[in-house]
Design an enzyme around this catalytic site. Structure first.
Site, PDB file in Angstrom:
ATOM      1  N   LYS A   1      -8.733 -61.023  24.136  1.00  0.00           N
ATOM      2  CA  LYS A   1      -9.130 -61.651  22.872  1.00  0.00           C
ATOM      3  C   LYS A   1     -10.305 -62.625  23.037  1.00  0.00           C
ATOM      4  O   LYS A   1     -11.089 -62.806  22.113  1.00  0.00           O
ATOM      5  CB  LYS A   1      -7.939 -62.374  22.240  1.00  0.00           C
ATOM      6  CG  LYS A   1      -6.865 -61.412  21.738  1.00  0.00           C
ATOM      7  CD  LYS A   1      -5.756 -62.144  21.015  1.00  0.00           C
ATOM      8  CE  LYS A   1      -4.644 -61.185  20.648  1.00  0.00           C
ATOM      9  NZ  LYS A   1      -3.549 -61.823  19.911  1.00  0.00           N
TER      10      LYS A   1
ATOM     11  N   MET B   1       7.588 -65.995  17.564  1.00  0.00           N
ATOM     12  CA  MET B   1       6.465 -65.068  17.375  1.00  0.00           C
ATOM     13  C   MET B   1       6.645 -63.771  18.168  1.00  0.00           C
ATOM     14  O   MET B   1       5.897 -62.821  17.986  1.00  0.00           O
ATOM     15  CB  MET B   1       5.138 -65.756  17.731  1.00  0.00           C
ATOM     16  CG  MET B   1       4.705 -66.717  16.623  1.00  0.00           C
ATOM     17  SD  MET B   1       3.328 -67.799  17.027  1.00  0.00           S
ATOM     18  CE  MET B   1       2.108 -66.648  17.592  1.00  0.00           C
TER      19      MET B   1
ATOM     20  N   TYR C   1       8.663 -60.294  19.213  1.00  0.00           N
ATOM     21  CA  TYR C   1       9.485 -59.345  18.465  1.00  0.00           C
ATOM     22  C   TYR C   1      10.074 -58.334  19.437  1.00  0.00           C
ATOM     23  O   TYR C   1       9.642 -58.235  20.585  1.00  0.00           O
ATOM     24  CB  TYR C   1       8.667 -58.642  17.373  1.00  0.00           C
ATOM     25  CG  TYR C   1       7.502 -57.846  17.908  1.00  0.00           C
ATOM     26  CD1 TYR C   1       6.250 -58.427  18.029  1.00  0.00           C
ATOM     27  CD2 TYR C   1       7.657 -56.527  18.308  1.00  0.00           C
ATOM     28  CE1 TYR C   1       5.186 -57.717  18.538  1.00  0.00           C
ATOM     29  CE2 TYR C   1       6.594 -55.805  18.819  1.00  0.00           C
ATOM     30  CZ  TYR C   1       5.362 -56.407  18.933  1.00  0.00           C
ATOM     31  OH  TYR C   1       4.313 -55.705  19.446  1.00  0.00           O
TER      32      TYR C   1
END
Ligand code: ATR
Length: 275
Positions: A71, A220, A222
């Site tokens: 990122k 956050m 999952y």
């Protein structure tokens, strides 16, 4: 020609993005927004992200999602960046233009806020919020949370990292940075776990009594019931949620950026929750 998209990371085989975007595009069958294919999970070499982007552009892809650990490099390859991307210095969505421009956005924060507000029906405004963690995941959501609610506390084992993160905020003066010990006696309406502790099945050292009446505990992560989620249930959180809704909402933001239409996320989240 049908527009192509992909997700890039390392590792990448676990990514649900192709599945999510395929469900989104099916909602727009027969319309321009639905004329797309998103099926590729691209494993870029750790030292070959920029080259991989160059190759995709040459092959005619219109954009891609970017995940760990690229990122920050995606931020570098973007020639234009949105405000959130600029603040986080990290990008999860790239849109390629024919004239060579590359547009970079970070939709993680918007995705989290939308999931909390729209799907969990939790009003963030005026609430006392605790954000746990100061790594990449926390960086992605800190400023959007702060933009809505100035009453934000951040906690991290390594306090210096949290200070560094909040120093980058716009008007950070109303944010408090805490050690876990300093949380004793404090109560929060919303506690967000943005640490990677769940990956190693660990529990951050939160004191009991941290949840105010009616509190939402949000992890956050999952795909697993984390120690934080179990702790929240045992310690009085009114609602406990994993990050699946955020995953779908951040994808919907990417879809909107590329296709100009907003997909319905509710059926997609429901499908992904099926056993
Ligand atoms: P990510 O990109 O997932 O955020 P990261 O940048 O490596 O990953 O950051 C991991 C975050 O989780 C950090 O805030 C880390 O705390 P430190 O900075 O103090 O190391 C936090 N973290 C990981 N395991 C943890 C645990 N067991 N308890 C509390 N915090 C934890």
């Amino acid at each position: 020609m049908t527009d192509r998209y992909a997700v890039i990371g390392n590792p990448i085989s676990h990514s649900k993005s192709p599945e999510i975007h395929t469900m989104f595009s099916e909602q727009f069958k027969g319309k321009p927004a639905g004329d797309m294919v998103y099926k590729d999970r691209i494993l870029a070499p750790l030292d070959g992200f920029a080259e991989t982007i160059e190759r995709l552009r040459k092959e005619g892809y219109k954009g891609c999602n970017v995940t760990v650990p690229f990122k920050f490099e995606a931020f570098q390859v973007a020639t234009q960046r949105t405000g959130p991307a600029q603040i986080m210095q990290a990008v999860n969505t790239l849109k390629f233009f024919d004239d060579g421009r590359i547009f970079g956005d970070n939709t993680d924060g918007k995705g989290l806020v939308r999931d909390i507000k729209e799907n969990l029906h939790f009003d963030i405004v005026g609430k006392h919020i605790l954000l746990m963690g100061a790594g990449g995941a926390a960086h992605g959501v800190a400023q959007p949370l702060f933009d809505i609610n100035r009453n934000l506390a951040v906690v991290n084992r390594t306090v210096e990292k949290a200070r560094h993160m909040t120093d980058a905020f716009d008007k950070q003066d109303q944010t408090t940075v805490n050690t876990y010990e300093e949380l004793v006696g404090q109560r929060f309406d919303l506690v967000i776990n943005a640490t990677s502790s769940g990956l190693s099945d660990e529990m951050p050292p939160l004191p009991p009594g941290i949840f105010a009446p009616g509190a939402l505990a949000y992890d956050m992560m999952y795909g697993r019931d984390t120690p934080f989620m179990k702790f929240a249930r045992a310690n009085g959180a009114a609602t406990v949620s994993d990050g699946l809704g955020m995953l779908v909402e951040q994808a919907a933001e990417s879809f909107f950026l590329w296709r100009g239409e907003r997909p319905d996320t509710v059926p997609v989240i429901a499908t992904l929750r099926l056993p």
